[in-house]
Motif scaffolding. Structure first.
Motif, short mmCIF file in Angstrom:
data_model
loop_
_atom_site.label_atom_id
_atom_site.label_comp_id
_atom_site.label_asym_id
_atom_site.label_seq_id
_atom_site.Cartn_x
_atom_site.Cartn_y
_atom_site.Cartn_z
N ILE A 178 0.84 -1.21 0.00
CA ILE A 178 0.00 0.00 0.00
C ILE A 178 0.87 1.25 0.00
O ILE A 178 0.61 2.21 -0.74
CB ILE A 178 -0.95 -0.01 1.22
CG1 ILE A 178 -1.99 -1.13 1.04
CG2 ILE A 178 -1.65 1.34 1.37
CD1 ILE A 178 -2.80 -1.39 2.30
N LEU A 179 1.93 1.25 0.82
CA LEU A 179 2.82 2.41 0.87
C LEU A 179 3.50 2.64 -0.48
O LEU A 179 3.63 3.79 -0.93
CB LEU A 179 3.88 2.20 1.95
CG LEU A 179 3.48 2.56 3.38
CD1 LEU A 179 4.59 2.17 4.35
CD2 LEU A 179 3.16 4.04 3.51
N LYS A 180 3.92 1.55 -1.12
CA LYS A 180 4.54 1.71 -2.43
C LYS A 180 3.56 2.35 -3.41
O LYS A 180 3.93 3.26 -4.16
CB LYS A 180 5.00 0.35 -2.98
CG LYS A 180 5.61 0.46 -4.37
CD LYS A 180 6.11 -0.87 -4.90
CE LYS A 180 6.70 -0.69 -6.30
NZ LYS A 180 7.27 -1.95 -6.84
N SER A 221 1.91 6.89 -6.64
CA SER A 221 0.80 7.77 -6.98
C SER A 221 1.16 9.24 -6.73
O SER A 221 0.83 10.11 -7.54
CB SER A 221 -0.44 7.39 -6.16
OG SER A 221 -1.51 8.26 -6.42
N TYR A 222 1.86 9.50 -5.63
CA TYR A 222 2.29 10.87 -5.33
C TYR A 222 3.16 11.42 -6.44
O TYR A 222 2.98 12.55 -6.91
CB TYR A 222 3.03 10.89 -3.99
CG TYR A 222 3.73 12.19 -3.70
CD1 TYR A 222 3.04 13.28 -3.19
CD2 TYR A 222 5.10 12.34 -3.94
CE1 TYR A 222 3.67 14.48 -2.92
CE2 TYR A 222 5.74 13.55 -3.69
CZ TYR A 222 5.02 14.61 -3.18
OH TYR A 222 5.65 15.80 -2.93
N HIS A 223 4.12 10.63 -6.89
CA HIS A 223 5.02 11.10 -7.94
C HIS A 223 4.31 11.21 -9.29
O HIS A 223 4.59 12.13 -10.07
CB HIS A 223 6.23 10.18 -8.04
CG HIS A 223 7.15 10.27 -6.87
ND1 HIS A 223 7.80 11.43 -6.51
CD2 HIS A 223 7.54 9.34 -5.95
CE1 HIS A 223 8.53 11.23 -5.43
NE2 HIS A 223 8.40 9.96 -5.07
N GLN A 224 3.38 10.32 -9.56
CA GLN A 224 2.62 10.41 -10.80
C GLN A 224 1.80 11.71 -10.85
O GLN A 224 1.67 12.34 -11.90
CB GLN A 224 1.71 9.20 -10.96
CG GLN A 224 2.45 7.92 -11.32
CD GLN A 224 1.56 6.71 -11.35
OE1 GLN A 224 0.60 6.61 -10.58
NE2 GLN A 224 1.85 5.76 -12.22
N GLU A 229 7.37 3.67 -16.51
CA GLU A 229 7.09 2.68 -17.55
C GLU A 229 6.67 1.34 -16.95
O GLU A 229 5.90 0.60 -17.55
CB GLU A 229 8.31 2.50 -18.46
CG GLU A 229 8.56 3.70 -19.37
CD GLU A 229 9.52 3.41 -20.49
OE1 GLU A 229 10.07 2.28 -20.53
OE2 GLU A 229 9.73 4.31 -21.33
N ASP A 230 7.18 1.02 -15.76
CA ASP A 230 6.83 -0.25 -15.12
C ASP A 230 6.94 -0.08 -13.60
O ASP A 230 8.02 -0.26 -13.03
CB ASP A 230 7.75 -1.36 -15.61
CG ASP A 230 7.43 -2.71 -14.96
OD1 ASP A 230 6.34 -2.83 -14.35
OD2 ASP A 230 8.27 -3.63 -15.05
N VAL A 231 5.82 0.24 -12.97
CA VAL A 231 5.85 0.51 -11.53
C VAL A 231 6.23 -0.73 -10.72
O VAL A 231 6.73 -0.62 -9.60
CB VAL A 231 4.49 1.08 -11.04
CG1 VAL A 231 4.21 2.42 -11.67
CG2 VAL A 231 3.37 0.10 -11.29
N ASN A 232 5.99 -1.91 -11.27
CA ASN A 232 6.26 -3.14 -10.52
C ASN A 232 7.76 -3.40 -10.34
O ASN A 232 8.15 -4.14 -9.44
CB ASN A 232 5.62 -4.34 -11.23
CG ASN A 232 4.10 -4.27 -11.20
OD1 ASN A 232 3.51 -3.86 -10.20
ND2 ASN A 232 3.47 -4.64 -12.30
#
Length: 282
Positions: free
Chosen positions: A173-175, A180-183, A190-193
């Protein structure tokens, strides 16, 4: 009735409602200073609140959420009477907000929502998802809390972290919140995972983060830079840089540099417009 007149009446009603709400919230601000925040810390074998969660301990996320209030941390045993623990740690504040150290996901806005609800309702006792709010004078004169107001707030904020499974869930959840904050600040992923970003990292707009990027520590990535397959630890990356398939630690990379092809840069300053390929500076 004339349609325009009806609209004007409705607009005046809306304006009065807004003014009343603003006045009410303004008055509440005076009461915020009257809150003591107790963070209750259970004595357990594994204290997950002390573990690092994206560069910050779990307990410190809670402290950051209540930074505007007086804070007191209190250890207690699981068999203790919680009400007695709270009463024994009151001071001269008018109200007390009680949180638990096993809820590191709690956010500042949720704290504000709880306190506003408590004050607007003029409550003596409030029990929420995992915590309480009390009027201290009331609490001092009772041995048991009967029928407190029950109210639920953002459930995600009150996930209990007490084992490895819930700890992993909280990290996920924190990740998501960090990404989301940076987006929202126009950082492109390109690949958040495949990305890891510490909570203390500062990333400016129009930075492109591609696959396999780790940003650790209090790092600053300035705008229009591109990162790919790299590990960055406590760095300043100036505008317009490309960092690719490299490691950079405790260093400053000045504007429009290219660091690539398995370069390793540590404890250094790389001058503007440098191009380093498979370069080792340790």
């Amino acid at each position: 009735m004339d349609i325009l007149l009806e609209e004007e009446i409705e607009n005046q009603k809306d304006l009065k409602t807004q003014n009343l709400t603003q006045t009410l919230l303004l008055n509440l601000k005076d009461d915020y200073a009257d809150f003591l925040v107790l963070i209750l810390k259970p004595v357990v074998k594994t204290d997950y609140s002390k573990l690092n969660m994206f560069g910050i301990k779990g307990i410190d996320y809670i402290k950051n959420a209540v930074l505007d209030y007086e804070i007191k941390e209190v250890n207690y045993n699981l068999e203790d009477d919680i009400i007695k623990v709270i009463k024994n740690n009151l001071n001269n504040k008018k109200y007390v907000l009680v949180l638990f150290s096993d809820t590191p996901l709690i956010q500042k806005q949720t704290i504000k929502n709880i306190i506003d609800y408590f004050l607007i309702k003029k409550l003596c006792a409030l029990q929420f998802n995992r915590g309480y709010a009390f009027e201290c004078e009331y609490l001092k004169n009772v041995d048991k809390i009967y029928n407190p107001q029950l109210q639920s707030f953002n459930e995600e904020d009150f996930i209990k972290v007490t084992d490895s499974s819930s700890f992993s869930r909280a990290l996920e959840i924190l990740k998501g919140r960090i990404i989301s904050y940076h987006q929202q600040n126009d950082v492109i992923f390109e690949d958040v995972n495949s990305v890891y970003i510490d909570a203390k990292a500062n990333i400016e707009k129009n930075v492109i983060i591609k696959n396999n990027v780790n940003i650790v520590g209090k790092s600053l990535i300035k705008e229009n830079s591109t990162l790919f397959n790299c590990n960055l630890n406590k760095v300043i990356i100036e505008e317009g840089c490309l960092i690719e398939t490299s490691i950079v630690e405790n260093s400053v990379i000045e504007k429009n540099c290219v660091i690539k092809d398995y370069s390793i840069i540590k404890n250094s300053t790389i001058k503007e417009k440098s191009v380093l390929e498979n370069y080792k500076l340790i």
